[in-house]
Design a protein around this motif. Sequence first.
Motif, PDB file in Angstrom:
ATOM      1  N   GLY A  11       2.577  18.154   1.862  1.00  0.00           N
ATOM      2  CA  GLY A  11       1.990  19.472   1.714  1.00  0.00           C
ATOM      3  C   GLY A  11       2.709  20.539   2.527  1.00  0.00           C
ATOM      4  O   GLY A  11       3.783  20.320   3.081  1.00  0.00           O
ATOM      5  N   LYS A  12       2.083  21.703   2.576  1.00  0.00           N
ATOM      6  CA  LYS A  12       2.635  22.840   3.307  1.00  0.00           C
ATOM      7  C   LYS A  12       1.583  23.426   4.231  1.00  0.00           C
ATOM      8  O   LYS A  12       0.390  23.210   4.050  1.00  0.00           O
ATOM      9  CB  LYS A  12       3.113  23.917   2.329  1.00  0.00           C
ATOM     10  N   GLU A  13       2.028  24.161   5.225  1.00  0.00           N
ATOM     11  CA  GLU A  13       1.112  24.836   6.146  1.00  0.00           C
ATOM     12  C   GLU A  13       1.760  26.107   6.663  1.00  0.00           C
ATOM     13  O   GLU A  13       2.984  26.282   6.601  1.00  0.00           O
ATOM     14  CB  GLU A  13       0.743  23.925   7.314  1.00  0.00           C
ATOM     15  N   LYS A  14       0.916  26.992   7.177  1.00  0.00           N
ATOM     16  CA  LYS A  14       1.429  28.228   7.765  1.00  0.00           C
ATOM     17  C   LYS A  14       2.046  27.941   9.118  1.00  0.00           C
ATOM     18  O   LYS A  14       1.492  27.195   9.914  1.00  0.00           O
ATOM     19  CB  LYS A  14       0.313  29.254   7.914  1.00  0.00           C
ATOM     20  N   GLY A  15       3.189  28.527   9.366  1.00  0.00           N
ATOM     21  CA  GLY A  15       3.853  28.387  10.652  1.00  0.00           C
ATOM     22  C   GLY A  15       4.405  29.731  11.097  1.00  0.00           C
ATOM     23  O   GLY A  15       4.145  30.765  10.482  1.00  0.00           O
ATOM     24  N   SER A  16       5.169  29.707  12.177  1.00  0.00           N
ATOM     25  CA  SER A  16       5.765  30.947  12.673  1.00  0.00           C
ATOM     26  C   SER A  16       7.024  30.620  13.458  1.00  0.00           C
ATOM     27  O   SER A  16       7.156  29.535  14.021  1.00  0.00           O
ATOM     28  CB  SER A  16       4.782  31.712  13.563  1.00  0.00           C
ATOM     29  N   VAL A  17       7.938  31.588  13.471  1.00  0.00           N
ATOM     30  CA  VAL A  17       9.156  31.471  14.271  1.00  0.00           C
ATOM     31  C   VAL A  17       9.245  32.691  15.175  1.00  0.00           C
ATOM     32  O   VAL A  17       8.616  33.720  14.925  1.00  0.00           O
ATOM     33  CB  VAL A  17      10.414  31.375  13.383  1.00  0.00           C
ATOM     34  N   VAL A  68       6.021  32.044   8.657  1.00  0.00           N
ATOM     35  CA  VAL A  68       6.829  31.350   7.653  1.00  0.00           C
ATOM     36  C   VAL A  68       5.984  30.210   7.064  1.00  0.00           C
ATOM     37  O   VAL A  68       4.989  29.789   7.662  1.00  0.00           O
ATOM     38  CB  VAL A  68       8.122  30.750   8.250  1.00  0.00           C
ATOM     39  N   GLU A  69       6.401  29.738   5.916  1.00  0.00           N
ATOM     40  CA  GLU A  69       5.747  28.575   5.302  1.00  0.00           C
ATOM     41  C   GLU A  69       6.532  27.332   5.662  1.00  0.00           C
ATOM     42  O   GLU A  69       7.748  27.283   5.492  1.00  0.00           O
ATOM     43  CB  GLU A  69       5.691  28.756   3.791  1.00  0.00           C
TER      44      GLU A  69
END
Length: 430
Positions: free
Chosen positions: A82-88, A97-98
């Motif tokens: 799956g996918k989740e919300k992330g950040s850089v 970012v995804e």
Amino acid sequence: MKSRVHQIVRNDQSLFSTLDPSQQFTLQLSLLDVMESAKEGLMALAVQTGLRVIQLMMREEVETLVGPKGKHNPKRKAVRHGKEKGSVMLGGRKVAVEKVRVRSVDGHEIPLETYQAFQDPTLLTQAALERMIHGLSTRNYAFGLEPVGNEVETSGTSKSAVSRRFIAATKKLLEKLMQRRLDDRRYVALVIDGIVMADHTVVAALGIDVGGQKQILGVWEGATENATVCKGLLTDRGLKPDDGILVVIDGSKALRAAVRDVFGETALVQRCQVHKERNVLEHLPEKQRDWVKRQLREAWRQETEKEALAALRRLAAQLEKAYPGAAASLREGMEETVTVIRLGVPELLRGTLRSTNAIESANEKVRMVSRNVKRWQNGEQVLRWAAAGFLEAEKKFRTVKGFRQIPLLLDALHKCVHPQPQQENKSITA
């Protein structure tokens, strides 16, 4: 806008003609996105491009771990989950970012190295530290950042978030400063002075080494009148003045006693002439100050210690009847205001070591970086800001004036600390 994009694309017809219709359409859309981002500035364009590159790098890493999507591979050791919300971290803030999640076949999460590389929190911490040291408040932090584009979701710029990062950064700076070893250099002079911040006094020590380089040695919360603070300032980190050291102080009796207790006879004290002048003049009415100031400075310009002390004593005698307070202030520690003359320090280097002015530029930097603080909570906060200011000032320290004359000072210090025994003249009888 569209006509401009078509013109750019068709500048190389051979390249464009090799693409199928769907690829040509995708290329045109991508260029349109780029042109739209450029409207918001170069940084927004760079962010949009950078985010696409990051997404592409993560996609390639996932394919390396899992294999191409939609193709069965019985030997694969990991699967998409799956996918989740992330950040850089980008441009002094967090940018959304995804992120594709990957798990091993036995169910354990596999972190993406690409994502972790752009997750380094020190990037944000350093950004907050640099901006606040240069005058940007936590409330206005976001206004000091370059635009990243309206479509990009950002976070990490709130007042509380920036404040937490700044506290973490300044704590590390304070630890770094207070853990510095002092036994890897030969210091010829030590300048100690205090700076008032809110209701607190911060005592700072600056060292001058044999090459004329200045270095902040430490900061302590407390007044120079506090002997315990002063002793803590001078001990425990390997400072070895066995061959003599000149200590320049503001005239505090407690600090003078601390220097004597810690260094004994290896330290020669120079009382700051600027502080002494200020203290004497404070006992005088305005109309009497100019001539006293001239005589003080004339006395300290004498070539020998004997001449300088004689001039100072004459001035004290002149002030005795009309202004006994000024006379007493002048006589207190008088001999230590001419230590640099007694050592025979040449004029240029003497100008550096006759007062605590060598640390004054650093004090001013501390005042400047902390000017936006409206509420001081405690002494720990004061020390953190002071450490940040002093270390920022240290980056721009220059070699002291007269540094080429330091070997003469070293020789004079050695002779004072290790005097040669005088040989007795013996008469020879026949």
